[in-house]
Motif scaffolding. Structure first.
Motif, PDB file in Angstrom:
ATOM      1  N   SER A 112      39.852  44.724  33.645  1.00 25.57           N
ATOM      2  CA  SER A 112      39.124  43.940  34.643  1.00 25.57           C
ATOM      3  C   SER A 112      40.126  43.144  35.428  1.00 25.57           C
ATOM      4  CB  SER A 112      38.108  43.020  33.955  1.00 25.57           C
ATOM      5  OG  SER A 112      37.419  42.269  34.916  1.00 25.57           O
ATOM      6  N   GLN A 149      37.259  42.284  27.870  1.00 25.87           N
ATOM      7  CA  GLN A 149      36.674  41.232  28.705  1.00 25.87           C
ATOM      8  C   GLN A 149      37.711  40.530  29.577  1.00 25.87           C
ATOM      9  OE1 GLN A 149      33.463  41.290  28.325  1.00 25.87           O
ATOM     10  NE2 GLN A 149      33.635  42.664  26.567  1.00 25.87           N
ATOM     11  N   ASN A 179      40.163  39.039  32.296  1.00 25.51           N
ATOM     12  CA  ASN A 179      40.142  38.808  33.739  1.00 25.51           C
ATOM     13  C   ASN A 179      41.523  38.333  34.168  1.00 25.51           C
ATOM     14  OD1 ASN A 179      37.240  38.789  35.179  1.00 25.51           O
ATOM     15  ND2 ASN A 179      37.018  38.325  33.004  1.00 25.51           N
ATOM     16  N   ASP A 207      32.646  45.177  40.453  1.00 26.90           N
ATOM     17  CA  ASP A 207      33.162  43.868  40.041  1.00 26.90           C
ATOM     18  C   ASP A 207      34.600  43.926  39.539  1.00 26.90           C
ATOM     19  OD1 ASP A 207      32.459  45.350  37.771  1.00 26.90           O
ATOM     20  OD2 ASP A 207      32.086  43.552  36.578  1.00 26.90           O
TER      21      ASP A 207
END
Length: 257
Positions: A256, A226, A228, A153
């Motif tokens: 990420s 966390q 993005n 991911d």
């Protein structure tokens, strides 16, 4: 607008959200654009950045922070990270000759060119040979491959993850991370050599972290793991290869994309 929509969606689901946007303002093409309008680079980026910000505000985009890479706090952060990576032995001085696209602000290999032209700008790049500082990006190739395989991911959609893994099947070259001030003065000076400024992508990408450090509190501990990054598909290589290896060298724990 997509970022704003994502923020509102996740906030409605009860998540803590923090929406960062802004302008990256250094590099060759900025200096050239300013010169073309007979304007100094700082005045030029002040005007352009202001246009972006007023546009987002008029659209009702609810960003939490608008960062500019000419901000003093960001410059200091970039120099701190550069010094850390240099002290760790992951930066060296060398000479390189290659095909340089001013639009992309990066060197291209012969294999990446299409009919001798930049695939994005459809123009033949200039061949530049000069002495510069290089980041040992190849040192982190296998570690990046392992991360992408362990966490599918990390890059979405899947086709772009496959594209990055295909690129990583070939040996990863080291990354030129400086420009001599004899050719370009509009940039953040290297902390270990005032005769050079920082390569624009090594500067711009770090805004994602410098913004959280500037926010203070426990932002890096709670928000960064966390994070993005919503990006355009034409800057996949810089975000999916340059950026993670930079973070690895700097000792950051996770990313990420």
């Amino acid at each position: 607008m997509v970022g704003d929509t994502l923020k509102r969606y996740y906030r409605a689901l009860g998540y803590e959200t923090y929406f960062l946007t802004g302008t990256d303002e250094h590099g060759d093409k900025i200096a050239q654009a300013a010169a073309a309008t007979d304007t100094d680079p700082q005045s030029y980026v002040d005007r352009i950045s202001g246009l972006y910000r007023t546009t987002w505000d008029s659209c009702g985009i609810a960003y939490d922070q608008f960062i500019r890479t000419t901000d003093a706090e960001h410059k200091a952060f970039v120099q701190k990270i550069l010094q850390r990576i240099y002290d760790a032995g992951d930066v060296y001085f060398g000479e390189y000759g290659g095909h340089y696209c001013y639009g992309c602000e990066r060197f291209y290999t012969e294999k990446e060119l299409v009919d001798g032209k930049c695939p994005d700008h459809q123009k033949a790049p200039d061949f530049i040979s000069e002495k510069n500082y290089f980041f040992r990006m190849g040192k982190y190739q296998q570690r990046l491959i392992d991360a992408l395989q362990e966490r599918p991911d990390l890059i979405r959609p899947e086709r772009y993850r496959a594209e990055v893994l295909a690129f990583l099947r070939e040996p990863l070259e080291d990354l030129c991370i400086s420009r001599p001030i004899s050719r370009l003065q509009w940039g953040i000076p290297l902390p270990f050599d005032a005769n050079y400024v920082t390569y624009v992508w090594f500067d711009a990408l770090l805004n994602y972290v410098s913004a959280l450090e500037r926010r203070g509190g426990d932002s890096l501990e709670t928000l960064w793991p966390q994070a993005n990054h919503l990006i355009a598909k034409d800057i996949l290589k810089t975000h999916a290869i340059y950026w993670p290896t930079m973070l690895m060298a700097a000792g950051c724990r996770s990313t990420s994309i």
